[in-house]
Design a protein around this motif. Structure first.
Motif, PDB file in Angstrom:
ATOM      1  N   LYS A 143      31.232  44.286  32.435  1.00 21.72           N
ATOM      2  CA  LYS A 143      30.193  43.379  31.930  1.00 21.72           C
ATOM      3  C   LYS A 143      30.124  43.308  30.417  1.00 21.72           C
ATOM      4  CE  LYS A 143      27.468  43.461  36.087  1.00 21.72           C
ATOM      5  NZ  LYS A 143      26.138  43.453  36.696  1.00 21.72           N
ATOM      6  N   VAL A 144      30.322  44.429  29.738  1.00 24.20           N
ATOM      7  CA  VAL A 144      30.269  44.420  28.269  1.00 24.20           C
ATOM      8  C   VAL A 144      31.456  45.166  27.661  1.00 24.20           C
ATOM      9  CG1 VAL A 144      27.809  44.024  27.867  1.00 24.20           C
ATOM     10  CG2 VAL A 144      28.603  46.318  28.462  1.00 24.20           C
ATOM     11  N   ARG A 152      39.000  40.860  33.344  1.00 26.61           N
ATOM     12  CA  ARG A 152      38.649  39.899  32.295  1.00 26.61           C
ATOM     13  C   ARG A 152      39.640  38.736  32.244  1.00 26.61           C
ATOM     14  NH1 ARG A 152      34.770  40.155  28.190  1.00 26.61           N
ATOM     15  NH2 ARG A 152      33.299  41.802  28.650  1.00 26.61           N
ATOM     16  N   GLN A 155      38.747  36.434  35.146  1.00 28.42           N
ATOM     17  CA  GLN A 155      37.516  35.694  34.838  1.00 28.42           C
ATOM     18  C   GLN A 155      37.817  34.565  33.843  1.00 28.42           C
ATOM     19  OE1 GLN A 155      34.930  37.467  32.058  1.00 28.42           O
ATOM     20  NE2 GLN A 155      33.059  36.573  32.905  1.00 28.42           N
ATOM     21  N   GLN A 159      37.305  30.437  34.250  1.00 27.99           N
ATOM     22  CA  GLN A 159      36.567  29.707  33.224  1.00 27.99           C
ATOM     23  C   GLN A 159      37.400  28.542  32.680  1.00 27.99           C
ATOM     24  OE1 GLN A 159      34.106  32.371  30.808  1.00 27.99           O
ATOM     25  NE2 GLN A 159      35.168  31.498  29.049  1.00 27.99           N
ATOM     26  N   LEU A 162      37.584  25.643  35.102  1.00 29.71           N
ATOM     27  CA  LEU A 162      36.388  24.796  35.070  1.00 29.71           C
ATOM     28  C   LEU A 162      36.406  23.883  33.843  1.00 29.71           C
ATOM     29  CD1 LEU A 162      33.707  27.373  36.265  1.00 29.71           C
ATOM     30  CD2 LEU A 162      34.405  25.286  37.447  1.00 29.71           C
ATOM     31  N   ASP A 166      36.419  19.776  33.922  1.00 28.27           N
ATOM     32  CA  ASP A 166      35.440  18.940  33.213  1.00 28.27           C
ATOM     33  C   ASP A 166      36.082  18.073  32.131  1.00 28.27           C
ATOM     34  OD1 ASP A 166      33.432  19.950  34.754  1.00 28.27           O
ATOM     35  OD2 ASP A 166      32.557  21.232  33.216  1.00 28.27           O
ATOM     36  N   PRO A 186      34.070  22.778  41.591  1.00 27.34           N
ATOM     37  CA  PRO A 186      33.425  23.766  40.716  1.00 27.34           C
ATOM     38  C   PRO A 186      32.490  24.672  41.505  1.00 27.34           C
ATOM     39  CG  PRO A 186      33.356  21.604  39.692  1.00 27.34           C
ATOM     40  CD  PRO A 186      33.885  21.403  41.085  1.00 27.34           C
ATOM     41  N   GLU A 187      31.805  24.105  42.493  1.00 28.59           N
ATOM     42  CA  GLU A 187      30.855  24.896  43.286  1.00 28.59           C
ATOM     43  C   GLU A 187      31.573  26.045  43.995  1.00 28.59           C
ATOM     44  OE1 GLU A 187      30.936  21.557  43.301  1.00 28.59           O
ATOM     45  OE2 GLU A 187      29.111  21.313  42.101  1.00 28.59           O
ATOM     46  N   ILE A 189      34.253  27.621  42.958  1.00 27.78           N
ATOM     47  CA  ILE A 189      34.570  28.646  41.952  1.00 27.78           C
ATOM     48  C   ILE A 189      33.314  29.435  41.594  1.00 27.78           C
ATOM     49  CG2 ILE A 189      35.370  29.021  39.582  1.00 27.78           C
ATOM     50  CD1 ILE A 189      37.209  26.625  39.904  1.00 27.78           C
ATOM     51  N   ILE A 190      32.200  28.723  41.432  1.00 30.14           N
ATOM     52  CA  ILE A 190      30.943  29.391  41.099  1.00 30.14           C
ATOM     53  C   ILE A 190      30.523  30.325  42.234  1.00 30.14           C
ATOM     54  CG2 ILE A 190      28.481  29.007  40.656  1.00 30.14           C
ATOM     55  CD1 ILE A 190      29.405  26.254  39.411  1.00 30.14           C
ATOM     56  N   ALA A 193      32.582  33.423  42.043  1.00 33.12           N
ATOM     57  CA  ALA A 193      32.146  34.266  40.922  1.00 33.12           C
ATOM     58  C   ALA A 193      30.824  34.956  41.221  1.00 33.12           C
ATOM     59  CB  ALA A 193      32.026  33.429  39.648  1.00 33.12           C
ATOM     60  N   HIS A 194      29.996  34.304  42.038  1.00 28.01           N
ATOM     61  CA  HIS A 194      28.660  34.836  42.323  1.00 28.01           C
ATOM     62  C   HIS A 194      28.742  36.217  42.970  1.00 28.01           C
ATOM     63  CE1 HIS A 194      24.387  34.621  42.871  1.00 28.01           C
ATOM     64  NE2 HIS A 194      24.490  34.832  44.165  1.00 28.01           N
TER      65      HIS A 194
ATOM     66  N   LEU B 137      28.250  17.627  32.685  1.00 21.08           N
ATOM     67  CA  LEU B 137      29.426  18.340  32.191  1.00 21.08           C
ATOM     68  C   LEU B 137      28.988  19.767  31.867  1.00 21.08           C
ATOM     69  CD1 LEU B 137      32.127  16.897  31.701  1.00 21.08           C
ATOM     70  CD2 LEU B 137      31.586  16.898  29.277  1.00 21.08           C
ATOM     71  N   HIS B 140      27.743  25.502  34.982  1.00 20.75           N
ATOM     72  CA  HIS B 140      28.518  26.386  35.876  1.00 20.75           C
ATOM     73  C   HIS B 140      28.049  27.840  35.829  1.00 20.75           C
ATOM     74  CE1 HIS B 140      30.903  22.876  36.382  1.00 20.75           C
ATOM     75  NE2 HIS B 140      31.594  22.992  35.275  1.00 20.75           N
ATOM     76  N   LYS B 143      28.437  33.419  34.675  1.00 21.29           N
ATOM     77  CA  LYS B 143      29.595  34.251  34.997  1.00 21.29           C
ATOM     78  C   LYS B 143      30.928  33.610  34.645  1.00 21.29           C
ATOM     79  CE  LYS B 143      27.224  37.045  38.379  1.00 21.29           C
ATOM     80  NZ  LYS B 143      27.268  37.742  39.658  1.00 21.29           N
ATOM     81  N   VAL B 144      31.054  32.314  34.859  1.00 19.28           N
ATOM     82  CA  VAL B 144      32.314  31.636  34.540  1.00 19.28           C
ATOM     83  C   VAL B 144      32.081  30.354  33.749  1.00 19.28           C
ATOM     84  CG1 VAL B 144      33.835  32.576  36.328  1.00 19.28           C
ATOM     85  CG2 VAL B 144      32.267  30.716  36.903  1.00 19.28           C
ATOM     86  N   GLN B 155      25.502  38.722  25.253  1.00 22.97           N
ATOM     87  CA  GLN B 155      26.518  39.574  25.866  1.00 22.97           C
ATOM     88  C   GLN B 155      27.596  39.919  24.833  1.00 22.97           C
ATOM     89  OE1 GLN B 155      29.391  37.615  28.222  1.00 22.97           O
ATOM     90  NE2 GLN B 155      29.754  39.349  29.590  1.00 22.97           N
ATOM     91  N   GLN B 159      28.794  43.670  23.406  1.00 24.55           N
ATOM     92  CA  GLN B 159      30.219  44.021  23.437  1.00 24.55           C
ATOM     93  C   GLN B 159      30.698  44.431  22.046  1.00 24.55           C
ATOM     94  OE1 GLN B 159      32.437  41.476  26.205  1.00 24.55           O
ATOM     95  NE2 GLN B 159      33.756  40.999  24.475  1.00 24.55           N
ATOM     96  N   LEU B 162      29.504  47.901  21.106  1.00 19.93           N
ATOM     97  CA  LEU B 162      30.313  48.967  21.708  1.00 19.93           C
ATOM     98  C   LEU B 162      31.640  49.124  20.964  1.00 19.93           C
ATOM     99  CD1 LEU B 162      29.596  48.277  25.488  1.00 19.93           C
ATOM    100  CD2 LEU B 162      28.988  50.340  24.212  1.00 19.93           C
ATOM    101  N   ALA B 193      23.253  46.444  30.719  1.00 19.59           N
ATOM    102  CA  ALA B 193      24.108  45.362  31.218  1.00 19.59           C
ATOM    103  C   ALA B 193      24.189  45.360  32.742  1.00 19.59           C
ATOM    104  CB  ALA B 193      25.507  45.485  30.625  1.00 19.59           C
ATOM    105  N   TYR B 201      20.092  38.928  28.318  1.00 16.15           N
ATOM    106  CA  TYR B 201      21.079  38.820  27.233  1.00 16.15           C
ATOM    107  C   TYR B 201      20.618  37.792  26.192  1.00 16.15           C
ATOM    108  CZ  TYR B 201      24.711  41.235  30.026  1.00 16.15           C
ATOM    109  OH  TYR B 201      25.447  42.137  30.746  1.00 16.15           O
TER     110      TYR B 201
END
Lengths: 299, 299
Positions: A143-144, A152, A155, A159, A162, A166, A186-187, A189-190, A193-194, B137, B140, B143-144, B155, B159, B162, B193, B201
């Protein structure tokens, strides 16, 4: 008394064990499921025992030998005192030390030498040994932290997919393939990710490297940025006087060509894996006198 | 029949309502708590009713007027059919439309004009109206997506703190302040986090902008990167032929000096807020014939 030495490398997806004699030569290995002492200590204990029994069986040794063995266990969560004391009091060994999973990886990769080990996988973390003293750098979780990790990278790929969807950034074969996989939704992918854990994102990392090697613009951008984070950390480590670097973990060979050259700094191949490191520490611990009480957790 | 028009602007932290006459002039406003129709529809319904009753009370109108009113509700989650039909069937109004929270913000900011609205707050999302047709547009989620959002800025700050702690990047007054706040403990930042929502955040975003304005290297870097994401999206919007841009949301005034100049493109001040946009849509809906059945959700 000639008792056996046991090394354990336990993690969130599996637990590996090896049994060795006094000379450290491994006689047998065993494997079982997850050994996460923070989220499920009972299961971790069961899997530690199962993997060790399997190692004794492979070595042709009776399981009764466990209760006379000296063990070193490399486990994530070793810095959480409650979890460690719960586990330490219930281990089936005569004597045991619970140490960091990163320490056994360092011992495996470098043996007793000074140097630094970069663990590059779903997460990223760095361990350093200087004049025998071990310290850690980076990590800190998805997360951080964990910059440059497979999670990462994955992720970042979703991103970018998406952004391509767009029309904010140009589409490449890599983002096109990801969009197609999610039905251009997109939904979808979201929704992924959820609930995604770092390992779920991490499964996309290999494709990012493949695409980058083929010159895909998004793949190259993601890998360059991630490699830049790793280089910054390696620079900080070298600035501390470290002269030997070692890359381990699933992404280590993939990152190698993307990292900066450092004149005068050796990139060493890892001598052995974390399990071998745990066995080596068990042999050392067995030779030390006095050996810590088995309820005592040492770092 | 001269019934009242009600506009609702509902979100994850509060619900605002306004009541107007046939001419759209607002007679009273009310406010209540969260109206998240996805996570807590019963509470959302209660807060929609409470905010509206407060608006009628402020206007000196009897609460019985609700059942004769025409309402337009701008609610996040308006694209989730189950949630919308649950809410629509239970609303206290004679006739109601549930539309996107982004649509009411667009209506408030631009009125009936063509153009694009960038909502820059805890999240980021962009809405575009061209020849009367509205599209969206970005967004999302944290998270992504939501690049350039307050949550992402916060966030990024943790980071960087740290990385400064680990000596991987130089410390600045901004990262020093954050580290001090967390007792110089990486574990404390990781624990934060672990449970942080985007809004948690996002509360750090203002400090990132203040530090950037004072020339703090990390603050400048974080804001420049975030502004770069927003500029990329605005470029994509302008490439579609949009000639009027409008920035709304808590971070809009903070981002303004960091965004690129676009010759020939007007940056319009928002004409009004989302609540006023919802009222305007209710007035339009009231004038339309036939008006959609109150169980029907329109986008």
């Amino acid at each position: 008394m000639d008792h056996y030495r046991v090394g354990i490398d336990g993690g969130g997806t599996r637990c590996r064990a090896a049994v060795a004699g006094a000379d450290g030569r491994i006689l047998g290995r065993g494997i079982s499921g997850a050994a996460n002492i923070l989220t499920d200590p009972e299961t971790a204990l069961a899997h530690i025992r199962l993997a060790t029994e399997a190692a004794f069986q492979e070595a042709g040794l009776p399981a009764s030998g466990l209760s006379a063995a000296t063990a070193v266990l490399g486990l994530a969560g070793n810095n959480v005192a409650d979890a460690v004391s719960f586990i330490a009091a219930r281990l089936p060994f005569a004597r045991a030390q619970i140490v960091s999973d990163v320490l056994v990886a360092l011992q495996g990769a470098l043996g007793d030498r000074d140097g630094a080990v970069a663990s590059l996988g779903t997460g990223t973390v760095y361990s350093i040994r200087q004049q025998g003293t071990v310290s850690m750098l980076g990590g800190h979780g998805f997360k951080v932290g964990d910059l440059g990790s497979g999670a990462r990278l994955g992720q970042g790929l979703l991103q970018e997919a998406l952004l391509a969807h767009d029309g904010i950034r140009p589409t490449t074969p890599l983002t096109e393939a990801v969009l197609a996989e999610f039905g251009r939704s997109p939904e979808a992918i979201i929704a992924f990710a959820h609930t995604a854990h770092p390992a779920d994102y991490g499964r996309y990392a290999g494709r990012v490297f493949s695409a980058a090697a083929a010159g895909d613009a998004v793949g190259v951008q993601l890998v360059r940025m991630a490699a830049g984070h790793i280089d910054q950390t390696l620079d900080a480590i070298v600035a501390r006087g470290v002269r030997t670097l070692c890359l381990v973990g699933g992404l280590a060979p993939l990152y190698r060509p993307w990292l900066a050259d450092r004149p005068g700094i050796a990139i060493a191949e890892p001598a052995a894996d974390a399990l071998t490191g745990a066995v080596a520490l068990a042999v050392q611990a067995s030779a030390s006198d006095p050996f810590p009480n088995h309820r005592e957790a040492a770092q």
